[in-house]
Design a protein around this motif. Structure first.
Motif, mmCIF file in Angstrom:
data_model
loop_
_atom_site.group_PDB
_atom_site.id
_atom_site.type_symbol
_atom_site.label_atom_id
_atom_site.label_comp_id
_atom_site.label_asym_id
_atom_site.label_seq_id
_atom_site.Cartn_x
_atom_site.Cartn_y
_atom_site.Cartn_z
ATOM 1 N N ALA A 1 6.053 2.342 4.932
ATOM 2 C CA ALA A 1 6.205 1.276 3.933
ATOM 3 C C ALA A 1 7.583 1.308 3.269
ATOM 4 O O ALA A 1 7.789 0.678 2.237
ATOM 5 N N GLY A 2 8.513 2.039 3.851
ATOM 6 C CA GLY A 2 9.852 2.109 3.268
ATOM 7 C C GLY A 2 9.918 2.998 2.041
ATOM 8 O O GLY A 2 10.926 3.028 1.346
ATOM 9 N N LEU A 3 8.842 3.719 1.781
ATOM 10 C CA LEU A 3 8.788 4.536 0.564
ATOM 11 C C LEU A 3 9.187 5.971 0.846
ATOM 12 O O LEU A 3 8.848 6.514 1.894
ATOM 13 N N SER B 1 19.055 -1.977 5.722
ATOM 14 C CA SER B 1 17.939 -1.189 5.215
ATOM 15 C C SER B 1 17.577 -1.606 3.783
ATOM 16 O O SER B 1 16.407 -1.561 3.377
ATOM 17 N N ARG C 1 15.081 -4.333 4.049
ATOM 18 C CA ARG C 1 13.763 -3.980 4.552
ATOM 19 C C ARG C 1 12.959 -3.070 3.648
ATOM 20 O O ARG C 1 11.745 -3.021 3.741
ATOM 21 N N THR C 2 13.622 -2.353 2.795
ATOM 22 C CA THR C 2 12.878 -1.332 2.041
ATOM 23 C C THR C 2 13.075 -1.428 0.528
ATOM 24 O O THR C 2 12.721 -0.509 -0.188
ATOM 25 N N GLU D 1 15.727 4.701 8.676
ATOM 26 C CA GLU D 1 15.304 4.231 7.361
ATOM 27 C C GLU D 1 15.016 2.732 7.276
ATOM 28 O O GLU D 1 15.017 2.162 6.193
ATOM 29 N N THR D 2 14.749 2.095 8.400
ATOM 30 C CA THR D 2 14.396 0.679 8.339
ATOM 31 C C THR D 2 12.878 0.503 8.369
ATOM 32 O O THR D 2 12.383 -0.617 8.241
ATOM 33 N N PHE E 1 1.988 -3.466 -0.206
ATOM 34 C CA PHE E 1 2.747 -4.690 -0.452
ATOM 35 C C PHE E 1 2.004 -5.980 -0.089
ATOM 36 O O PHE E 1 2.515 -7.061 -0.331
ATOM 37 N N LYS F 1 11.715 -2.995 -1.948
ATOM 38 C CA LYS F 1 10.591 -2.955 -2.903
ATOM 39 C C LYS F 1 10.105 -1.533 -3.141
ATOM 40 O O LYS F 1 9.902 -1.123 -4.272
ATOM 41 N N GLY F 2 9.933 -0.812 -2.042
ATOM 42 C CA GLY F 2 9.394 0.547 -2.164
ATOM 43 C C GLY F 2 10.339 1.501 -2.860
ATOM 44 O O GLY F 2 9.919 2.470 -3.481
#
Lengths: 292, 220
Positions: free
Chosen positions: A216-218, B43, B46-47, A271-272, A291, B49-50
């Protein structure tokens, strides 16, 4: 004037001056920042305070990340250590893991941490060094000095490769952090500057190719646990170097290899969140859960 | 710094702070009516929000620091300050993976900065109002917008030499849109304890012939 473009140069400067790497780095940095050594030492000391505080704050039982996906790992680990006589890997190692989980978890909760070298890898240096301090294996002042060695190794990596997951993958973040921690640990355990180099080389070699694939990009899954494994790699690399084991591939060449591997990684693994664990069915499901 | 990502949170705050410095405002209240359009590339897109990149950029634009606890609530603070913001996900060709472009419109002035977060919270500013710059924010930096005429650089550096003898240039870059048109000097100064007063320096530079504007971006 140190240029921070070769660890080998740092090592030979330190060895020819019969000093620790941290001594020459502190002196040089103070000069270039126009600060007294004492002022610069105090700044690093403040960083160590933030690390110690994050170890405590992140071990809260009810800690939750911003997304709610993670939290409380450090508490579980600490309880396990207490109830199982240190656990399988033993008290020191597992306490270091718990400290790393604590800081990385606190980061995910938008707590205050020291980027070391980044936020995603912020648990590894405190995991090793705060634990060493808590277990009274090194003094506070010695540890603060060792952070200058860690910082110098990090600067060379940043200059010659990368410390950003988006550029080099996780090897650039947790790999760099482990190398920095390994070098600091060797210095703290009275190893030679050359052994610091071997330790960092081994740590980098053991994480070469590690991708950056946050669910989730976290900065949570798998980042928090990779901080724990980064601690293990740093400790084992330091112990191997202290035992006199040679890395075989010199540290500067390991850094160059890290750069080449990073350049070869497809964007999906930098990291995408388009590849690796982030792209697994469960990874995608968790993304949706957060999300929508 | 405040987590969770040095590239996506701390670096983003710093990029936002560059826009804040360029707007040259006295306090957050002067931002009422500010219109922001923030383009997120790579990047970042794409990321964001988190990682709270949106909150971090806004916090920086409002003048907060990478260690400010306000980052968490930056979206809400911006709204209550009457700031109108919009985030657009759009890849900028050839840009670093973590790039943001902050377009701002405040009263009669408008402009943009484009920069990248290059790891560990470090940044590189690439463009200011269409002109190529290249500074990291590690040093105090003076941006001098001026007309491309013979002797302007000499005027600026002589003034610095005569009036601020302790100031030492660490890095200098000149960029212009076209011959005789608008040009931009990026002057990075060594950080020193006995540093010259950069604000005074910028004000003096602004008084020179053919200089349109001079601003200080303090080490971030």
């Amino acid at each position: 004037m140190l240029e921070y473009n070769s660890i080998n140069k740092l090592i030979s400067e330190a060895e020819s001056a019969h000093k620790k790497i941290s001594d020459i780095v502190l002196a040089e940095q103070a000069l270039s920042m126009d600060l007294s050594c004492e002022e610069l030492f105090n700044r690093m000391s403040a960083n160590f305070d933030v690390m110690c505080e994050a170890v405590i704050k992140g071990s809260d039982k009810d800690l939750k990340s911003m997304s709610g996906l993670t939290g409380g790992e450090a508490f579980k680990m600490q309880s396990y250590i207490d109830l199982n006589n240190g656990g399988l890997a033993g008290s020191f190692v597992n306490k270091a893991i718990a400290a790393a989980l604590s800081v990385a978890g606190y980061n995910a909760a938008m707590g205050k941490i020291v980027a070391a070298p980044t936020a995603g890898s912020c648990g590894i240096l405190p995991g090793c060094l705060v634990t060493l301090y808590n277990e009274q294996r090194a003094s506070r002042d010695e540890i603060i000095m060792a952070l200058f060695t860690a910082g110098a190794f990090g600067m060379v990596i940043a200059n010659n490769a990368s410390i950003a997951g988006a550029e080099g993958g996780c090897q650039a973040e947790c790999g760099s952090a482990s190398a920095m921690a390994a070098a600091a640990l060797v210095e703290l355990m009275h190893g030679t500057p050359e052994q610091c180099g071997h330790a960092a080389a081994i740590a980098i070699a053991n994480q070469l190719g590690l991708v950056c694939d946050p669910v989730a990009g976290l900065v949570e899954i798998p980042c928090i646990k990779r901080n724990a494994s980064g601690v293990m790699i740093a400790l084992s690399a330091a112990d191997m170097a202290l035992a006199g084991i040679d890395a075989k591939i010199p540290v500067d060449e390991c850094i160059a290899a890290m750069k080449n591997v990073g350049d070869a990684l497809p964007a999906a693994l930098r990291e995408t969140s388009a590849g690796g664990l982030a792209a697994t069915p469960t990874g995608r499901k968790l993304r949706e859960k957060v999300f929508g | 710094m405040i987590g969770p990502s040095s590239s996506h949170t701390a670096g983003a705050v710093r990029l936002g702070r560059v826009a804040n410095k360029i707007m040259n405002i006295k306090s957050i209240d002067a931002l009422r009516g500010l219109k922001l359009e923030i383009i997120l590339s790579g990047s970042f897109a794409r990321t964001y929000k988190g990682h709270g990149t949106d909150r971090a950029l806004l916090a920086g634009v409002m003048g907060y620091h990478s260690y400010s606890s306000e980052i968490r609530d930056a979206l809400e603070i911006a709204k209550s300050q009457g700031i109108d913001y919009k985030f657009i996900e759009q890849d900028i060709k050839g840009a670093h993976p973590n790039t943001a472009r902050i377009n701002f419109e405040l009263g009669n002035s408008s402009g943009y900065i484009q920069g990248a977060s290059i790891g560990g919270g470090n940044i590189r500013v690439d463009l200011v109002n269409g002109m190529r710059v290249d500074f990291t924010g590690e040093n105090n930096t003076i941006l001098v917008m001026h007309w491309d005429r013979p002797g302007v650089i000499a005027d600026v550096t002589s003034l610095m030499r005569l009036k601020y003898p302790n100031a030492n240039i660490a890095n200098f870059k000149l960029s212009r849109k076209e011959r005789g048109g608008e040009a931009l000097m990026t002057i990075e100064l060594d950080n020193r304890r006995d540093a010259a007063d950069e604000r005074g320096m910028a004000a003096d530079i602004q008084g020179l012939n053919n200089v349109i504007n001079a601003i200080v971006i303090r080490a971030i």
